[in-house]
Design an enzyme around this catalytic site. Structure first.
Site, mmCIF file in Angstrom:
data_model
loop_
_atom_site.group_PDB
_atom_site.id
_atom_site.type_symbol
_atom_site.label_atom_id
_atom_site.label_comp_id
_atom_site.label_asym_id
_atom_site.label_seq_id
_atom_site.Cartn_x
_atom_site.Cartn_y
_atom_site.Cartn_z
ATOM 1 N N ASP A 9 -2.310 12.093 -36.557
ATOM 2 C CA ASP A 9 -1.409 11.128 -35.894
ATOM 3 C C ASP A 9 -2.170 10.041 -35.142
ATOM 4 O O ASP A 9 -1.763 8.877 -35.118
ATOM 5 C CB ASP A 9 -0.510 11.845 -34.869
ATOM 6 C CG ASP A 9 0.516 12.747 -35.531
ATOM 7 O OD1 ASP A 9 0.779 12.572 -36.725
ATOM 8 O OD2 ASP A 9 1.038 13.629 -34.832
ATOM 9 N N ARG A 18 -3.229 -2.369 -33.212
ATOM 10 C CA ARG A 18 -3.473 -3.728 -33.695
ATOM 11 C C ARG A 18 -2.349 -4.257 -34.577
ATOM 12 O O ARG A 18 -2.375 -5.407 -34.996
ATOM 13 C CB ARG A 18 -4.785 -3.750 -34.516
ATOM 14 C CG ARG A 18 -6.019 -3.876 -33.675
ATOM 15 C CD ARG A 18 -6.078 -5.299 -33.118
ATOM 16 N NE ARG A 18 -7.091 -5.443 -32.110
ATOM 17 C CZ ARG A 18 -8.292 -5.948 -32.332
ATOM 18 N NH1 ARG A 18 -8.655 -6.318 -33.522
ATOM 19 N NH2 ARG A 18 -9.144 -6.059 -31.353
ATOM 20 N N ARG A 45 7.707 11.111 -35.727
ATOM 21 C CA ARG A 45 8.510 11.124 -34.500
ATOM 22 C C ARG A 45 9.725 10.214 -34.636
ATOM 23 O O ARG A 45 9.695 9.238 -35.381
ATOM 24 C CB ARG A 45 7.662 10.660 -33.307
ATOM 25 C CG ARG A 45 6.590 11.647 -32.893
ATOM 26 C CD ARG A 45 5.958 11.216 -31.581
ATOM 27 N NE ARG A 45 6.860 11.450 -30.482
ATOM 28 C CZ ARG A 45 6.742 12.450 -29.598
ATOM 29 N NH1 ARG A 45 5.733 13.281 -29.668
ATOM 30 N NH2 ARG A 45 7.625 12.596 -28.647
ATOM 31 N N ARG A 49 6.141 6.364 -33.141
ATOM 32 C CA ARG A 49 5.066 5.751 -32.356
ATOM 33 C C ARG A 49 3.705 5.825 -33.054
ATOM 34 O O ARG A 49 2.799 5.095 -32.725
ATOM 35 C CB ARG A 49 4.973 6.398 -30.976
ATOM 36 C CG ARG A 49 4.492 7.809 -30.973
ATOM 37 C CD ARG A 49 4.293 8.317 -29.576
ATOM 38 N NE ARG A 49 5.548 8.468 -28.871
ATOM 39 C CZ ARG A 49 5.699 9.288 -27.827
ATOM 40 N NH1 ARG A 49 4.665 9.973 -27.375
ATOM 41 N NH2 ARG A 49 6.855 9.417 -27.230
ATOM 42 N N HIS A 50 3.556 6.725 -34.009
ATOM 43 C CA HIS A 50 2.288 6.721 -34.771
ATOM 44 C C HIS A 50 2.550 6.729 -36.274
ATOM 45 O O HIS A 50 2.539 5.692 -36.901
ATOM 46 C CB HIS A 50 1.310 7.805 -34.296
ATOM 47 C CG HIS A 50 1.904 9.105 -33.874
ATOM 48 N ND1 HIS A 50 2.682 9.865 -34.695
ATOM 49 C CD2 HIS A 50 1.812 9.801 -32.703
ATOM 50 C CE1 HIS A 50 3.048 10.957 -34.070
ATOM 51 N NE2 HIS A 50 2.554 10.954 -32.846
ATOM 52 N N THR A 100 3.036 13.675 -25.329
ATOM 53 C CA THR A 100 2.797 14.563 -26.458
ATOM 54 C C THR A 100 3.787 15.720 -26.359
ATOM 55 O O THR A 100 4.544 15.795 -25.398
ATOM 56 C CB THR A 100 1.326 15.052 -26.454
ATOM 57 O OG1 THR A 100 1.123 15.947 -27.548
ATOM 58 C CG2 THR A 100 0.968 15.769 -25.158
ATOM 59 N N GLU A 151 4.228 28.681 -34.652
ATOM 60 C CA GLU A 151 3.005 28.100 -34.108
ATOM 61 C C GLU A 151 3.109 28.241 -32.596
ATOM 62 O O GLU A 151 4.070 27.738 -31.987
ATOM 63 C CB GLU A 151 2.862 26.629 -34.513
ATOM 64 C CG GLU A 151 1.596 26.019 -33.919
ATOM 65 C CD GLU A 151 1.184 24.718 -34.583
ATOM 66 O OE1 GLU A 151 1.502 24.500 -35.772
ATOM 67 O OE2 GLU A 151 0.542 23.917 -33.898
ATOM 68 N N GLY A 193 -3.946 21.058 -27.524
ATOM 69 C CA GLY A 193 -4.986 21.004 -26.497
ATOM 70 C C GLY A 193 -6.269 21.738 -26.867
ATOM 71 O O GLY A 193 -7.100 21.990 -25.996
ATOM 72 N N GLY A 214 -5.582 18.107 -33.234
ATOM 73 C CA GLY A 214 -5.560 16.662 -33.428
ATOM 74 C C GLY A 214 -6.392 15.888 -32.438
ATOM 75 O O GLY A 214 -7.465 15.378 -32.759
ATOM 76 N N HIS A 215 -5.926 15.834 -31.195
ATOM 77 C CA HIS A 215 -6.503 14.907 -30.222
ATOM 78 C C HIS A 215 -8.008 15.085 -30.039
ATOM 79 O O HIS A 215 -8.766 14.114 -30.050
ATOM 80 C CB HIS A 215 -5.776 15.057 -28.876
ATOM 81 C CG HIS A 215 -6.160 14.012 -27.886
ATOM 82 N ND1 HIS A 215 -7.157 14.190 -26.955
ATOM 83 C CD2 HIS A 215 -5.705 12.749 -27.718
ATOM 84 C CE1 HIS A 215 -7.285 13.094 -26.242
ATOM 85 N NE2 HIS A 215 -6.414 12.209 -26.681
HETATM 86 N N1 PXP Z 1 0.575 21.519 -33.227
HETATM 87 C C1 PXP Z 1 1.742 20.902 -32.933
HETATM 88 C C2 PXP Z 1 3.020 21.569 -33.353
HETATM 89 C C3 PXP Z 1 1.750 19.649 -32.273
HETATM 90 O O1 PXP Z 1 2.924 19.058 -31.981
HETATM 91 C C4 PXP Z 1 0.516 19.049 -31.959
HETATM 92 C C5 PXP Z 1 0.460 17.689 -31.317
HETATM 93 O O2 PXP Z 1 1.283 17.548 -30.295
HETATM 94 C C6 PXP Z 1 -0.661 19.717 -32.274
HETATM 95 C C7 PXP Z 1 -0.604 20.952 -32.907
HETATM 96 C C8 PXP Z 1 -2.008 19.128 -31.973
HETATM 97 O O3 PXP Z 1 -2.226 19.074 -30.608
HETATM 98 P P1 PXP Z 1 -3.532 18.323 -30.075
HETATM 99 O O4 PXP Z 1 -3.408 16.903 -30.488
HETATM 100 O O5 PXP Z 1 -3.475 18.525 -28.599
HETATM 101 O O6 PXP Z 1 -4.708 18.997 -30.721
#
Ligand code: PXP
Length: 239
Positions: A9, A18, A45, A49-50, A100, A151, A193, A214-215
């Site tokens: 994302d 940009r 979403r 937004r992404h 988030t 999850e 996280g 992700g992040h």
């Molecule tokens: N899993 C789910 C269901 C999510 O919604 C997200 C992002 O919000 C993630 C994993 C990844 O989380 P992060 O970006 O904090 O690694």
């Protein structure tokens, strides 16, 4: 063998900053898969937004890439997801103002709605998952809804560890929930996280079969490069 899902994302977030085409999430889905991701996660979403509709469609249309599409319970989004036909669906709560996904679904409150949505995806052979907090009641409710996977939202654990606070009780809660879900025949995933250290800790829970991250992956890639970061995570989860 535990699997790694890479959430891309934030590649779309950078592109959208940009309003142009670069960096392209479609190319990113190919890149992360080539470099070891077992699946690609994207969240369509409600506010786009992404990831946008075109990204989701193009990314899911690829035959050789497993895509996990995160969606809310919004009926328009559910309709779109059924058209897009990803390999996997993960239903998440969504709140317009959040930065988030801040917590798991309120399964009790949304039981009937969720049952309906899960049925739709399962009838199309799409692996379906619920994003939930680590609590035992939600595991039983998930079983009742006949979902394939859960999850577990690991944000609370991650925040405690990052703030150098006591985290063992939360770790035990995740472990107990994973154990129960596995006994009930539900596949267990974890996400939110996660960095190297927290993922390493969660690898001690043998029932967790998939991490969605992700992040940290995208952020750390600024310093280390995307392929190297994915490789490091794969080394952690295969041990
Ligand atoms: N899993 C789910 C269901 C999510 O919604 C997200 C992002 O919000 C993630 C994993 C990844 O989380 P992060 O970006 O904090 O690694």
């Amino acid at each position: 063998m535990k699997r790694l899902g890479v959430n891309i994302d934030h590649i779309a977030t950078i592109r959208n900053a940009r309003g142009e085409k670069h960096p392209d999430p479609f190319l990113a889905s190919k890149f992360v898969t080539k470099h070891g991701a077992d699946s690609v996660t994207i969240h369509l979403r409600e506010d786009r937004r992404h990831i946008n509709d075109k990204d989701a469609k193009n990314i899911c249309n690829q035959k050789n890439i497993l895509v996990n599409l995160e969606i809310s319970m919004n009926s328009e989004i559910v309709k779109k997801a059924l058209k897009i036909m990803p390999n996997f669906i993960c239903i998440v709560p969504e709140n317009r103002k959040e930065v988030t996904t801040e917590g798991g679904l309120n399964i009790k409150k949304n039981r009937n709605k969720l049952r309906n949505i899960i049925k739709k995806f399962k009838s199309k052979n799409i692996r379906t998952s619920l994003f939930i907090d680590a609590n035992i009641e939600d595991i039983y409710l998930s079983k009742d809804l006949d979902v394939d996977c859960i999850e577990i939202h690991t944000g609370k654990l991650a925040n405690l560890i990052k703030a150098n606070k006591k985290y063992y009780q939360e770790f035990l809660r995740i472990k107990k929930c994973s154990n129960l879900a596995n006994q009930l025949g539900i596949e267990v995933h974890a996400g939110h996280g996660l960095d190297y250290k927290i993922t390493k800790l969660l690898c001690k829970i043998k029932e967790i079969q998939e991490f969605n991250i992700g992040h940290f992956i995208i952020g750390e890639s600024v310093f280390d490069g995307l392929s190297k970061v994915i490789k490091k995570f794969k080394n952690i989860i295969k041990k």
